[in-house]
Design an enzyme around this catalytic site. Sequence first.
Site: not given
Length: 371
Positions: A313, A71
């Site tokens: 993160c 993606g």
Amino acid sequence: MSRAVYFDYNATAPVLPEAAEAVADALALVGNPSSVHRFGREARRLLEDSRAAVAALVGAAPEELVFTSGGTEANHLALAGAGRTRILVSAIEHPSVLEAAPCAVRIPVGPDGIVDLVALKARLSETLEPALVSIMLANNETGVIQPVAEAAHLAHAHGALVHCDAVQAPGRIRFDAELLGVDCLSLSAHKLGGPKGVGALIVRNDVPLASAFRGGGQERGRRAGTENLPGIAGFAAAARAAERALAAARRVEGLRDRLEARLKARAPELVVVGKNAPRLPNTSCIALPGASSETQVIALDLAGFAVSAGSACSSGKVKASHVLKAMAADDKLAGSAIRVSLGCGTTEAEIEGFVEAWSAMRGRLVAQSAA
Ligand code: PLP
């Protein structure tokens, strides 16, 4: 719970047995799909059959599909390859869109997490320069589904091209590239039970796309490099199984709704992010004000449940979620959300186990803050 429970399907879904089998079978093929001899032709046949299966997943024609490494690459290919310098993106896009176009105009979302089409129209009307608009189909953190067809209609009326990151949607909601009316659409195999490291960009309406990689004529010159045939075969097997996942979507949604209702009954302060918006059936983004996302993820992991922080993160540091911040959540709420994402394999017993583990965690956190 004696074994760990996986509630992180939006990060990656478990590989389906038929996808693993297709990967193994493709590994046994010797040929390069670009070779003219029989081995090459056999590999080419598998490549083109796989292309047709993945394209059919979103109602596209096989020749509209470019295989990529995932993606992220599909998003980069669309944003960099469409040749538009003026780019408009929703503020809640995945980092692979936001960072592919760091100078893009960010279109805000409302508190429900839905892109503001009035703001989009206003920004489209500011200049005659043809733009590229990128709006995701469903957000990876909240599951909130975006009005892509309406956005595409608006964008086209202003001469813009439209890209849609649909990575989280296949097998969870029904959609079709043509009905969405988008020019480019990104997919990723590992969100629907295929292998990691393979994806696709659908390129419709003869949009000319500049290749990011040169040095080979593969993928009709739109992406040079020998195709990842085992990954592609696994992607096709997962695409063929998507109907099965769609048939289970209502059951999964029932489990998700029950989870949210049970937690809310135990903890009235719980915030279900995007609760009143249309959402993916498998996704729940829940914030426990006062408890950091990271603490919750670790505590739940110790209790045997794998969930994600509803936050990005980076370099080992968990930052408050840009998605929740865009929804006008304050930093405290944005830093206290976790994402629970379910799949076809999720059971009622797992949901009940999670409710108990989450409640015990909350009890400990409340006791600690009172001490
Ligand atoms: N777009 C969205 C909405 C995602 O959720 C993800 C992965 O989490 C990506 C893009 C990136 O896909 P890939 O991991 O295949 O590069």
